[in-house]
Design a protein around this motif. Sequence first.
Motif, PDB file in Angstrom:
ATOM      1  N   UNK A 109       0.825  -1.206   0.000  1.00  0.00           N
ATOM      2  CA  UNK A 109       0.000   0.000   0.000  1.00  0.00           C
ATOM      3  C   UNK A 109       0.863   1.262   0.000  1.00  0.00           C
ATOM      4  N   UNK A 110       2.179   1.088  -0.068  1.00  0.00           N
ATOM      5  CA  UNK A 110       3.103   2.215  -0.230  1.00  0.00           C
ATOM      6  C   UNK A 110       4.437   1.652  -0.706  1.00  0.00           C
ATOM      7  N   UNK A 111       5.044   2.337  -1.656  1.00  0.00           N
ATOM      8  CA  UNK A 111       6.384   1.965  -2.084  1.00  0.00           C
ATOM      9  C   UNK A 111       6.423   1.107  -3.329  1.00  0.00           C
ATOM     10  N   UNK A 112       7.611   1.090  -3.929  1.00  0.00           N
ATOM     11  CA  UNK A 112       7.837   0.340  -5.160  1.00  0.00           C
ATOM     12  C   UNK A 112       8.420  -1.046  -4.894  1.00  0.00           C
ATOM     13  N   UNK A 113       8.832  -1.281  -3.663  1.00  0.00           N
ATOM     14  CA  UNK A 113       9.311  -2.597  -3.252  1.00  0.00           C
ATOM     15  C   UNK A 113       8.530  -3.013  -2.006  1.00  0.00           C
ATOM     16  N   UNK A 114       8.647  -4.262  -1.634  1.00  0.00           N
ATOM     17  CA  UNK A 114       7.884  -4.762  -0.499  1.00  0.00           C
ATOM     18  C   UNK A 114       8.384  -4.127   0.803  1.00  0.00           C
ATOM     19  N   UNK A 115       7.448  -3.794   1.713  1.00  0.00           N
ATOM     20  CA  UNK A 115       7.863  -3.222   2.994  1.00  0.00           C
ATOM     21  C   UNK A 115       8.586  -4.263   3.846  1.00  0.00           C
ATOM     22  N   UNK A 116       9.285  -3.781   4.842  1.00  0.00           N
ATOM     23  CA  UNK A 116      10.000  -4.665   5.764  1.00  0.00           C
ATOM     24  C   UNK A 116       9.005  -5.327   6.715  1.00  0.00           C
TER      25      UNK A 116
END
Length: 290
Positions: A109-116
């Motif tokens: 739901x935010x960012x171009x890569x997977x969140x941590x």
Amino acid sequence: MGSNVWMGVRGAEQWIKAPAPRTPFQAVGWSETTQGRNGRTTGRRSRVTHMEYELSWPTVPTEIARKLTDMYYGVDGDGLIYWLDPMLKNVLPAHWSFPGLGCTDGPPIYGKIRPEAVATTANAKGLPHVSAKFTAISGYTPPRCYIPIPPGHAAHIGVHQGTAGATDSIVIAIPQSASGNTGTISRLPGIAPSSSTRFTTVIPRSGSMTGIDIRLAPGETIGGVTLPSTGTIAGIMVEVLPIGQSPVGQGFIRGGGNSGCQMFDPPTETPISAYRNRMSVSAKLTEVGP
């Protein structure tokens, strides 16, 4: 909401008679299995799904049937179709209510890569075991999740943090009208895992407002206040209720709503009685939103 549902193209929603009970609201995902020669089975599946709604109205006036076909033909606009399931205690789609799904195979739901992925601090309200940590990205335009709000209703919102002591949220709510952003953006407070609080913010429908957009805004300055550049979210809840009513229940509830749907086939209409102006109509809505 009674015997009606709030439904329509974004910004042009309207009350429509509730569809017949026991029609399928199906979460659909990907899966593949392999049958081994030893008789055992192995397989893989997606954790994340999209919603498919098989809605039917056994007998309605022709005018009601036309409202549904108008959505297909884009009479009120070519946007996505939204509708509120009155039974839901959290109207967000699953991957917005549980951001940790974006750490595996869900759409972030935010960012171009997977969140941590971060282990959620132990709690007594049933938060997801995995939280998602998001970090600000310069120049990035984040996705939004639109929640329609009917007249006389309000959205109750709670942002549940994933780590102890964290109360500064990176989530905002933007009031929407038929023409776009309207009104004052709300910075949504974070709720610590140890807190029994479920909702912190109530946004009633007013003026030209038709609903709200929920989105993440790490590092952005909203209303003169700069939000944290990172944030760890375990879950988000949004419940839409008549103004004056409060949410009932305890703990976290995963979302079961949708992020916007399309009709890929026109509704099916069956005339019943020209004399009584009655028809039977059915429509399939498939979730395609962000």
